[in-house]
Design a protein around this motif. Structure first.
Motif, PDB file in Angstrom:
ATOM      1  N   GLU A  46      -1.424  -5.699  -1.806  1.00 27.30           N
ATOM      2  CA  GLU A  46      -1.044  -5.512  -3.208  1.00 27.30           C
ATOM      3  C   GLU A  46      -2.117  -4.780  -3.998  1.00 27.30           C
ATOM      4  OE1 GLU A  46       1.810  -6.120  -4.913  1.00 27.30           O
ATOM      5  OE2 GLU A  46       2.599  -6.426  -2.892  1.00 27.30           O
ATOM      6  N   ARG A  47      -3.375  -5.125  -3.764  1.00 27.50           N
ATOM      7  CA  ARG A  47      -4.483  -4.552  -4.535  1.00 27.50           C
ATOM      8  C   ARG A  47      -4.657  -3.057  -4.290  1.00 27.50           C
ATOM      9  NH1 ARG A  47      -9.098  -7.453  -6.373  1.00 27.50           N
ATOM     10  NH2 ARG A  47      -9.171  -5.511  -7.492  1.00 27.50           N
ATOM     11  N   ILE A  48      -4.400  -2.584  -3.093  1.00 20.95           N
ATOM     12  CA  ILE A  48      -4.682  -1.180  -2.797  1.00 20.95           C
ATOM     13  C   ILE A  48      -3.630  -0.233  -3.383  1.00 20.95           C
ATOM     14  CG2 ILE A  48      -6.093  -1.653  -0.775  1.00 20.95           C
ATOM     15  CD1 ILE A  48      -3.710  -1.006   0.981  1.00 20.95           C
ATOM     16  N   LYS A  49      -2.563  -0.766  -3.931  1.00 19.92           N
ATOM     17  CA  LYS A  49      -1.545   0.084  -4.544  1.00 19.92           C
ATOM     18  C   LYS A  49      -2.093   0.885  -5.723  1.00 19.92           C
ATOM     19  CE  LYS A  49       2.452  -2.651  -3.276  1.00 19.92           C
ATOM     20  NZ  LYS A  49       3.546  -3.496  -3.750  1.00 19.92           N
ATOM     21  N   GLU A  50      -3.127   0.378  -6.348  1.00 21.02           N
ATOM     22  CA  GLU A  50      -3.678   1.042  -7.537  1.00 21.02           C
ATOM     23  C   GLU A  50      -4.547   2.254  -7.205  1.00 21.02           C
ATOM     24  OE1 GLU A  50      -7.504  -1.557  -8.724  1.00 21.02           O
ATOM     25  OE2 GLU A  50      -5.668  -2.719  -8.464  1.00 21.02           O
ATOM     26  N   TYR A  51      -4.843   2.479  -5.945  1.00 19.75           N
ATOM     27  CA  TYR A  51      -5.737   3.578  -5.555  1.00 19.75           C
ATOM     28  C   TYR A  51      -4.967   4.851  -5.225  1.00 19.75           C
ATOM     29  CZ  TYR A  51      -9.373   0.070  -5.356  1.00 19.75           C
ATOM     30  OH  TYR A  51     -10.261  -0.911  -5.691  1.00 19.75           O
TER      31      TYR A  51
END
Length: 103
Positions: A46-51
């Motif tokens: 979920e966290r890496i979606k922002e990159y």
């Protein structure tokens, strides 16, 4: 992204002492994510979606390849597989040891 902390340290050492053109394409100011164990995958997915770009320095193993392919399938076009920089070496740490041996 790195599988373990040793590979992150190997990357930082390689970038400083054995820079290659490919290694320097990763921006100097970056977030470094260490997976540490596969159980952390759910949180990171979920966290890496922002990159905008995800640089993968996973081992040249079935697990490393699967992780890279999975990340690429979730974030198509954002994933860059750097394991091709150290063919014949299981990990970035092994590659660093090989470079030190060439001095």
């Amino acid at each position: 992204m790195f599988m373990d902390f040793r590979d992150l340290l190997a990357y930082l050492t390689l970038r400083k002492h054995y820079p290659s053109v490919a290694m320097t394409t990763v921006p100097k100011i970056s977030d470094y994510i260490v997976l540490n164990e596969l159980g952390n995958w759910k949180f990171l997915a979920e966290r890496i979606k922002e990159y905008d770009r995800i640089f993968c320095f996973f081992p040249n193993t079935v697990v490393g390849g699967t992780l890279t392919k999975t990340i690429n399938s979730l974030h198509e076009g954002k994933t860059i597989d750097y394991s091709t920089l150290y063919p014949g070496c299981k990990s970035l740490t092994d590659y660093l040891q090989l470079q030190k041996g060439r001095l």
